[in-house]
Design a protein around this motif. Structure first.
Motif, PDB file in Angstrom:
ATOM      1  N   GLU A  59      46.631  58.557  66.967  1.00  0.00           N
ATOM      2  CA  GLU A  59      47.858  58.405  67.751  1.00  0.00           C
ATOM      3  C   GLU A  59      48.941  59.334  67.229  1.00  0.00           C
ATOM      4  OE1 GLU A  59      48.643  54.201  67.516  1.00  0.00           O
ATOM      5  OE2 GLU A  59      47.483  53.759  69.330  1.00  0.00           O
ATOM      6  N   GLY A  60      49.015  59.466  65.890  1.00  0.00           N
ATOM      7  CA  GLY A  60      49.970  60.414  65.300  1.00  0.00           C
ATOM      8  C   GLY A  60      49.653  61.834  65.733  1.00  0.00           C
ATOM      9  N   GLU A  61      48.371  62.177  65.700  1.00  0.00           N
ATOM     10  CA  GLU A  61      47.962  63.516  66.136  1.00  0.00           C
ATOM     11  C   GLU A  61      48.264  63.706  67.611  1.00  0.00           C
ATOM     12  OE1 GLU A  61      43.885  64.275  65.117  1.00  0.00           O
ATOM     13  OE2 GLU A  61      44.244  64.004  62.976  1.00  0.00           O
ATOM     14  N   LEU A  62      48.060  62.621  68.408  1.00  0.00           N
ATOM     15  CA  LEU A  62      48.343  62.703  69.839  1.00  0.00           C
ATOM     16  C   LEU A  62      49.820  62.982  70.076  1.00  0.00           C
ATOM     17  CD1 LEU A  62      47.380  62.398  72.769  1.00  0.00           C
ATOM     18  CD2 LEU A  62      47.849  59.947  72.570  1.00  0.00           C
ATOM     19  N   VAL A  63      50.675  62.282  69.317  1.00  0.00           N
ATOM     20  CA  VAL A  63      52.116  62.522  69.439  1.00  0.00           C
ATOM     21  C   VAL A  63      52.426  63.981  69.080  1.00  0.00           C
ATOM     22  CG1 VAL A  63      54.359  61.947  68.419  1.00  0.00           C
ATOM     23  CG2 VAL A  63      52.793  60.123  69.083  1.00  0.00           C
ATOM     24  N   GLU A  64      51.829  64.442  67.977  1.00  0.00           N
ATOM     25  CA  GLU A  64      52.055  65.834  67.562  1.00  0.00           C
ATOM     26  C   GLU A  64      51.552  66.806  68.628  1.00  0.00           C
ATOM     27  OE1 GLU A  64      50.269  66.484  63.754  1.00  0.00           O
ATOM     28  OE2 GLU A  64      51.496  64.964  62.770  1.00  0.00           O
ATOM     29  N   SER A  82      53.542  69.450  70.657  1.00  0.00           N
ATOM     30  CA  SER A  82      53.097  70.847  70.678  1.00  0.00           C
ATOM     31  C   SER A  82      52.948  71.344  72.109  1.00  0.00           C
ATOM     32  CB  SER A  82      51.764  71.001  69.948  1.00  0.00           C
ATOM     33  OG  SER A  82      51.913  70.749  68.577  1.00  0.00           O
ATOM     34  N   LEU A  83      52.439  70.455  72.970  1.00  0.00           N
ATOM     35  CA  LEU A  83      52.291  70.815  74.377  1.00  0.00           C
ATOM     36  C   LEU A  83      53.654  71.059  75.012  1.00  0.00           C
ATOM     37  CD1 LEU A  83      50.476  71.190  76.849  1.00  0.00           C
ATOM     38  CD2 LEU A  83      50.690  68.735  77.264  1.00  0.00           C
ATOM     39  N   LEU A  95      57.876  77.225  75.377  1.00  0.00           N
ATOM     40  CA  LEU A  95      57.670  78.619  74.976  1.00  0.00           C
ATOM     41  C   LEU A  95      57.096  79.441  76.118  1.00  0.00           C
ATOM     42  CD1 LEU A  95      56.287  78.185  71.343  1.00  0.00           C
ATOM     43  CD2 LEU A  95      58.536  79.040  72.018  1.00  0.00           C
ATOM     44  N   GLN A  96      56.188  78.826  76.873  1.00  0.00           N
ATOM     45  CA  GLN A  96      55.602  79.528  78.012  1.00  0.00           C
ATOM     46  C   GLN A  96      56.683  79.831  79.048  1.00  0.00           C
ATOM     47  OE1 GLN A  96      52.436  77.370  79.920  1.00  0.00           O
ATOM     48  NE2 GLN A  96      51.667  79.157  80.963  1.00  0.00           N
ATOM     49  N   ALA A  97      57.553  78.854  79.293  1.00  0.00           N
ATOM     50  CA  ALA A  97      58.647  79.078  80.248  1.00  0.00           C
ATOM     51  C   ALA A  97      59.559  80.190  79.742  1.00  0.00           C
ATOM     52  CB  ALA A  97      59.445  77.790  80.469  1.00  0.00           C
ATOM     53  N   HIS A  98      59.879  80.157  78.433  1.00  0.00           N
ATOM     54  CA  HIS A  98      60.708  81.223  77.851  1.00  0.00           C
ATOM     55  C   HIS A  98      60.000  82.570  77.969  1.00  0.00           C
ATOM     56  CE1 HIS A  98      63.946  78.807  76.411  1.00  0.00           C
ATOM     57  NE2 HIS A  98      63.221  78.118  75.520  1.00  0.00           N
TER      58      HIS A  98
END
Length: 161
Positions: free
Chosen positions: A61-66, A70-71, A77-80
């Motif tokens: 769950e911690g990794e999922l939050v991370e 990140s997503l 970042l993709q929009a930028h």
């Protein structure tokens, strides 16, 4: 007495039957206790596995939050990046247009320089012509003044005559 013997025999048979049942039930009890112990061990093992899985779930769950963060960051970042790409394309287009205008302006400047050189040569030629004309004018003025002086002298000598 036969009856008593029969009764004793019946009681003995019954006692043996009860003893067999007791032994059988005792064996069953031992089996059930052993089964219970195995199930308790299994429960303990499953509880340990459950705790491991809970720990693993919390970690995931911690990794999922991370990963979600990140997503989001990646999306941002993709929009930028897309924005920068659009700006870059606009700047490249402006650069191309400016380059074209600069080339046109340089061509016009070259033509203007050539025209200026031609006009400067014409000015120099006209100045030389002007200088020559002034020089001729001065010579003619001198000749005129000399001729006028001579004419005045002739007129004065004619008057004296």
């Amino acid at each position: 007495m036969d009856r008593i013997k029969e009764k004793i025999a019946t009681y003995k048979a019954e006692a043996e039957s009860w003893q067999d049942k007791y032994d059988e039930l005792n064996n069953k009890l031992k089996e059930l206790e052993q089964d219970n112990t195995e199930k308790e061990n299994s429960i303990k093992s499953l509880n340990a596995k459950n705790q491991q899985l809970d720990t693993q779930v919390e970690k995931l769950e911690g990794e999922l939050v991370e990963l979600k963060q990140s997503l989001k960051d990646s999306t941002t970042l993709q929009a930028h990046n897309e924005s920068f790409n659009r700006k870059n394309e606009e700047l490249e287009t402006n650069l191309d247009e400016t380059d074209t205008k600069l080339k046109e302006t340089q061509e016009i400047l070259r033509e203007t320089d050539l025209n200026a050189e031609k006009l400067q040569r014409k000015v120099m030629a006209l100045e030389q012509e002007h200088d020559l004309t002034e020089q001729k004018n001065e010579e003619l003025t001198i000749k005129y003044n000399a001729a006028k002086k001579e004419l005045d002298e002739i007129a004065a000598s004619l008057e004296n005559l």
